[in-house]
Design an enzyme around this catalytic site. Structure first.
Site, PDB file in Angstrom:
ATOM      1  N   CYS A  12      35.810 -31.753  23.630  1.00 40.34           N
ATOM      2  CA  CYS A  12      37.273 -31.854  23.670  1.00 40.34           C
ATOM      3  C   CYS A  12      37.825 -31.238  22.390  1.00 40.34           C
ATOM      4  O   CYS A  12      37.061 -30.684  21.586  1.00 40.34           O
ATOM      5  CB  CYS A  12      37.749 -33.295  23.862  1.00 40.34           C
ATOM      6  SG  CYS A  12      37.492 -34.397  22.460  1.00 40.34           S
ATOM      7  N   ASN A  15      36.997 -34.141  19.175  1.00 37.23           N
ATOM      8  CA  ASN A  15      35.753 -34.908  19.222  1.00 37.23           C
ATOM      9  C   ASN A  15      35.900 -36.322  18.664  1.00 37.23           C
ATOM     10  O   ASN A  15      34.984 -36.865  18.073  1.00 37.23           O
ATOM     11  CB  ASN A  15      34.619 -34.149  18.524  1.00 37.23           C
ATOM     12  CG  ASN A  15      33.221 -34.688  18.815  1.00 37.23           C
ATOM     13  OD1 ASN A  15      32.349 -34.612  17.968  1.00 37.23           O
ATOM     14  ND2 ASN A  15      32.999 -35.228  19.991  1.00 37.23           N
ATOM     15  N   CYS A  17      38.140 -38.604  20.738  1.00 41.08           N
ATOM     16  CA  CYS A  17      38.693 -39.390  21.855  1.00 41.08           C
ATOM     17  C   CYS A  17      37.916 -39.144  23.145  1.00 41.08           C
ATOM     18  O   CYS A  17      37.024 -39.892  23.498  1.00 41.08           O
ATOM     19  CB  CYS A  17      40.174 -39.077  22.076  1.00 41.08           C
ATOM     20  SG  CYS A  17      41.245 -39.534  20.711  1.00 41.08           S
ATOM     21  N   ARG A  18      38.270 -38.058  23.833  1.00 42.45           N
ATOM     22  CA  ARG A  18      37.726 -37.818  25.166  1.00 42.45           C
ATOM     23  C   ARG A  18      36.232 -37.537  25.178  1.00 42.45           C
ATOM     24  O   ARG A  18      35.487 -38.136  25.962  1.00 42.45           O
ATOM     25  CB  ARG A  18      38.473 -36.665  25.845  1.00 42.45           C
ATOM     26  CG  ARG A  18      39.926 -36.969  26.112  1.00 42.45           C
ATOM     27  CD  ARG A  18      40.668 -35.769  26.640  1.00 42.45           C
ATOM     28  NE  ARG A  18      40.805 -34.750  25.594  1.00 42.45           N
ATOM     29  CZ  ARG A  18      41.282 -33.543  25.795  1.00 42.45           C
ATOM     30  NH1 ARG A  18      41.648 -33.164  27.002  1.00 42.45           N
ATOM     31  NH2 ARG A  18      41.402 -32.691  24.794  1.00 42.45           N
ATOM     32  N   SER A  19      35.781 -36.601  24.358  1.00 41.47           N
ATOM     33  CA  SER A  19      34.358 -36.233  24.433  1.00 41.47           C
ATOM     34  C   SER A  19      33.437 -37.355  23.962  1.00 41.47           C
ATOM     35  O   SER A  19      32.374 -37.545  24.567  1.00 41.47           O
ATOM     36  CB  SER A  19      34.078 -34.913  23.723  1.00 41.47           C
ATOM     37  OG  SER A  19      34.428 -34.942  22.375  1.00 41.47           O
ATOM     38  N   ASP A 132      44.422 -35.862  27.297  1.00 40.50           N
ATOM     39  CA  ASP A 132      44.196 -36.230  25.898  1.00 40.50           C
ATOM     40  C   ASP A 132      45.058 -37.451  25.552  1.00 40.50           C
ATOM     41  O   ASP A 132      46.277 -37.355  25.515  1.00 40.50           O
ATOM     42  CB  ASP A 132      44.551 -35.060  24.981  1.00 40.50           C
ATOM     43  CG  ASP A 132      44.114 -35.275  23.551  1.00 40.50           C
ATOM     44  OD1 ASP A 132      43.759 -36.422  23.180  1.00 40.50           O
ATOM     45  OD2 ASP A 132      44.117 -34.293  22.782  1.00 40.50           O
TER      46      ASP A 132
END
Length: 162
Positions: A12, A15, A17-19, A132
């Site tokens: 993401c 690196n 939050c999402r990933s 995001d």
């Protein structure tokens, strides 16, 4: 990877939050199937703004609510070597995919290993992009991202482990 393991990299923007959520969820899915030893799983960023930092506290809160209490990670930037090393690289949105394609162009075709995919597209009934949640107030969107990642990771594993 030369040790015979399959490998996945979640990517993401920053690196944090999402990933990291996707990485922790993917590892959890593997554990529940009893095959975590057969996989290498990591996550990384497009930009280096958060390099060396741990995941956002709201991301960690969502993971804990889901029962993932042992996840640790430090943000890092995606490199051309990742294109050589990983079997699957998952971007979270169209912008991530474009950036990953640019990184891929730095690697000679004969050295490319990774298949670059959009994580959200692994669940055909879901949204194609993982939104995001970083700029949202509160933690509700982090919980939604986690649930989307669960569906997508399970669908991907179901598909490739047939």
């Amino acid at each position: 990877m030369s040790d015979g393991k399959k490998s996945v990299l979640m990517v993401c923007l920053g690196n944090i939050c999402r990933s990291p959520i996707a990485e922790a969820v993917f590892i959890d899915c593997l554990k529940k199937r009893g095959i975590e030893g057969a996989w290498l799983v990591d996550s990384s960023a497009i930009i280096g703004y958060h390099t060396g930092k741990g995941p956002d506290s709201r991301a960690m809160g969502a993971l804990r609510k889901y029962g993932i209490n042992d996840y640790q990670h430090r943000a890092r930037v995606t490199t051309p070597d990742d294109i050589r090393r990983f079997d699957y690289i998952f971007g979270m949105d169209d912008s991530n995919i474009e950036d990953l394609r640019e990184i891929e162009q730095k690697v000679p075709k004969s050295e490319r290993r990774a298949e670059i995919l959009m994580l959200g597209k692994q669940d055909p009934r879901g949204k194609s992009e993982v939104p995001d949640p970083y700029y949202e107030s509160g933690s509700a969107q982090f919980d939604e991202v986690l649930q989307q990642c669960v569906k997508c990771c399970e669908a991907f594993l179901d598909k490739i482990l047939k």
